[in-house]
Design an enzyme around this catalytic site. Structure first.
Site, PDB file in Angstrom:
ATOM      1  N   TYR A 252      11.170   6.646  -2.663  1.00  0.00           N
ATOM      2  CA  TYR A 252      11.250   7.510  -3.846  1.00  0.00           C
ATOM      3  C   TYR A 252      11.877   8.867  -3.545  1.00  0.00           C
ATOM      4  CZ  TYR A 252       8.510   4.082  -6.344  1.00  0.00           C
ATOM      5  OH  TYR A 252       8.103   2.917  -6.944  1.00  0.00           O
TER       6      TYR A 252
ATOM      7  N   GLU B 287      10.550  -1.234  -3.908  1.00  0.00           N
ATOM      8  CA  GLU B 287      10.359  -0.280  -5.008  1.00  0.00           C
ATOM      9  C   GLU B 287      11.331   0.868  -4.847  1.00  0.00           C
ATOM     10  OE1 GLU B 287       6.437   1.322  -5.700  1.00  0.00           O
ATOM     11  OE2 GLU B 287       5.499  -0.627  -5.309  1.00  0.00           O
TER      12      GLU B 287
ATOM     13  N   ASN C  60       9.410   0.879   0.256  1.00  0.00           N
ATOM     14  CA  ASN C  60       9.468   1.604  -1.026  1.00  0.00           C
ATOM     15  C   ASN C  60      10.013   2.991  -0.777  1.00  0.00           C
ATOM     16  OD1 ASN C  60       8.209  -0.639  -2.011  1.00  0.00           O
ATOM     17  ND2 ASN C  60       6.235   0.338  -2.396  1.00  0.00           N
TER      18      ASN C  60
ATOM     19  N   HIS D 133      -2.404  -4.680  -4.059  1.00  0.00           N
ATOM     20  CA  HIS D 133      -1.798  -3.458  -4.588  1.00  0.00           C
ATOM     21  C   HIS D 133      -2.948  -2.604  -5.128  1.00  0.00           C
ATOM     22  CE1 HIS D 133       2.242  -1.771  -6.124  1.00  0.00           C
ATOM     23  NE2 HIS D 133       1.336  -0.875  -6.456  1.00  0.00           N
TER      24      HIS D 133
ATOM     25  N   GLU E 115       1.952  -0.381   0.496  1.00  0.00           N
ATOM     26  CA  GLU E 115       1.765   1.025   0.840  1.00  0.00           C
ATOM     27  C   GLU E 115       0.385   1.341   1.439  1.00  0.00           C
ATOM     28  OE1 GLU E 115       2.733   3.360  -2.634  1.00  0.00           O
ATOM     29  OE2 GLU E 115       4.763   2.562  -2.764  1.00  0.00           O
TER      30      GLU E 115
ATOM     31  N   ARG F  11       8.709  -9.189  -8.349  1.00  0.00           N
ATOM     32  CA  ARG F  11       7.587  -8.837  -7.475  1.00  0.00           C
ATOM     33  C   ARG F  11       6.425  -8.376  -8.357  1.00  0.00           C
ATOM     34  NH1 ARG F  11       6.355  -3.389  -4.517  1.00  0.00           N
ATOM     35  NH2 ARG F  11       4.544  -4.078  -3.343  1.00  0.00           N
TER      36      ARG F  11
HETATM   37  O1  IFM Z   1       3.446   3.209  -9.458  1.00  0.00           O
HETATM   38  C1  IFM Z   1       3.527   3.335  -8.074  1.00  0.00           C
HETATM   39  C2  IFM Z   1       3.300   1.996  -7.410  1.00  0.00           C
HETATM   40  O2  IFM Z   1       2.073   1.452  -7.753  1.00  0.00           O
HETATM   41  C3  IFM Z   1       3.317   2.161  -5.901  1.00  0.00           C
HETATM   42  N1  IFM Z   1       4.490   2.856  -5.463  1.00  0.00           N
HETATM   43  C4  IFM Z   1       4.855   4.075  -6.137  1.00  0.00           C
HETATM   44  C5  IFM Z   1       4.876   3.852  -7.645  1.00  0.00           C
HETATM   45  C6  IFM Z   1       5.285   5.155  -8.357  1.00  0.00           C
HETATM   46  O3  IFM Z   1       4.406   6.177  -8.040  1.00  0.00           O
END
Ligand code: IFM
Length: 459
Positions: free
Chosen positions: A298, A355, A296, A124, A169, A80
């Site tokens: 985290y 992600e 995504n 992006h 995002e 990606r």
């Molecule tokens: O680096 C970023 C990415 O561009 C978008 N999602 C989160 C990642 C980590 O912060």
């Protein structure tokens, strides 16, 4: 016979890695590329950590063939990447820069030669500066220009590329770009925030329509939304209400239009006069059927009521006794929670984790190795949760790790290293980290062996 306790993923599961244009490409003023809002932002004193910029980044523009070799050597099925809109349309619209198209043509061809599925993201965060100068995402026209750009890309690559992601995002674009101002274009305007979200989501629908019309073959199109489980700091009624509001601003505001064709009622009330006028045909456009959701993940967020915070009256807190990375709490079980909730509430036809990753202050050891055991542990713990979600019936079709290379982490500059591959930003030399080798083994075996599930011991 698989080993006992082996966590096998489905045979057709797609393993991959992710990146984005501004974070790795560099070559900021080469071959006719126009300026993006990130070029402008990075050159504003004080906007980015130590004045770092994406001017050179990981120099992927010149080293893409070597990078694809690395991706292939790790056995990845998919890559990606994102396309830099200002490389294609330096003014955001109008005349096309053929050299920009040529670059992505070459990248796609090299990927296909290595049997790697290209999964481009169209946006992006690097909006052409020329479009910002006419109002950017605050303006409805930008949505139309985005759809035109999407069409140009499908005309150029759609004979070979079948999986596309419109946006990455939208929450970050709206809130970090237009409310807190931590990201380009650095605007702090509550009015611009919801309008930006609205136009980005509208542009997604318009783009899907334009792409399908231009495509020489059926496409699989999705959008990547970021998601955080929102947990209340206590069971007190005011914290529960704060968590609900936070969830609205953070998650529901994006998922509901795309999957349910509506904006959350409580959000329309919360924003009041700051909300855009919602047109039913726009909602239908945002809700255009798509083939998959990219998500995504985290971390989670724990929030409590705080009447001094404008609009949302809630703040994030950092619970004690938890483990944190350089940026966020490490909370692997949130991945399972997120997937279950998305599946229950929105029923996307297919889901890819587009992600997931961790910033670690990696360095080369004296023997030239990067022993990023923390990333291995993070990966392992999140993959266990992804596997759990598949067992629970979630149509999770792939996992793409963020990121293939250490790269430019936006306002935090090069301090945050997210790569499976270490980049020396002086020499631009690449070194596969221990985590890269570990992940390659997971991909090769299509699952995790018990040894990898046991607490990881340094050699
Ligand atoms: O680096 C970023 C990415 O561009 C978008 N999602 C989160 C990642 C980590 O912060």
């Amino acid at each position: 016979m698989p080993e006992q306790g082996f966590l096998a993923f489905p045979d057709d599961f797609i393993w991959g890695v992710a990146s984005s244009a501004y974070q790795i490409e560099g070559a900021a003023d080469e071959d006719g590329r126009g300026l993006s809002i990130w070029d402008t932002f990075c050159h504003k004193p004080g906007a980015v950590y130590k004045g770092h910029t994406g001017d050179v980044a990981a120099d992927h523009y010149h080293r893409f063939a070597e990078d694809v070799d690395l991706i292939a050597s790790l056995g990845m099925h998919a890559y990606r990447f994102s396309i830099a809109w200002p490389r294609i349309l330096p003014e955001g619209r109008g005349s096309i820069n053929q050299k920009g198209i040529d670059f992505y043509n070459r990248l796609v061809d090299v990927l296909l030669e290595r049997d790697i599925i290209p999964m481009p993201t169209l946006y992006h965060w690097d909006l052409p500066q020329a479009l910002q100068d006419t109002g950017g995402w605050k303006k409805r026209d930008t949505a139309k220009h985005f759809a035109d750009y999407a069409q140009v890309m499908v005309e150029a690559l759609g004979d070979r590329v079948t999986r596309w992601i419109t946006h990455n995002e939208p929450f970050v674009v709206a809130v970090l770009g237009h409310f807190t101002g931590e990201h380009a274009p650095g605007i702090q305007d509550p009015f611009a925030t919801f309008h930006t979200a609205y136009h980005v989501l509208l542009s997604h629908g318009l783009a899907v329509e334009a792409m399908r019309a231009a495509a020489p073959q059926p496409l699989q199109i999705g959008i990547t939304l970021d998601y955080n489980p929102i947990h209340p700091a206590s069971e007190r009624e005011e914290d529960l209400a704060a968590a609900r509001r936070f969830d609205g601003v953070r998650n529901r505001l994006y998922f509901e239009p795309v999957f349910l064709g509506r904006f959350p009622e409580d959000m329309i009330r919360l924003f009041g006069a700051l909300a855009p006028e919602v047109r039913p045909d726009d909602l239908a456009m945002m809700n255009t059927p798509i083939e998959f959701l990219g998500v995504n993940y985290y971390t989670r967020m724990v929030v409590r009521h705080d009447s001094s915070t404008p609009l949302i009256e809630a703040v994030e807190i950092q619970p004690q006794g938890r483990e944190y990375s350089m940026m966020w709490e490490i909370y692997p079980e949130g991945l399972h929670e997120m997937l279950m909730r998305i599946w229950r509430d929105y029923q996307p036809p297919a889901i890819y984790i587009t992600e997931n990753g961790i910033p670690v202050p990696d360095d080369l050891d004296h023997d030239g190795k990067v022993r990023d055991y923390r990333r291995i542990r993070y990966l392992r713990d999140h993959l266990i949760q992804a596997h759990r979600a598949i067992q629970s019936g979630v149509p999770l079709k792939g996992y793409l790790h963020w990121s293939i290379l250490d790269n430019f982490e936006w306002a935090l500059g090069y301090r945050m290293r997210f790569g499976l591959v270490y980049v020396d930003f002086e020499t631009l030399e690449r070194t596969v980290k221990m985590s890269g080798h570990w992940f390659a083994q997971v991909v090769r075996r299509n699952g995790l062996a018990p040894a990898e599930r046991a607490p990881f011991l340094p050699e």
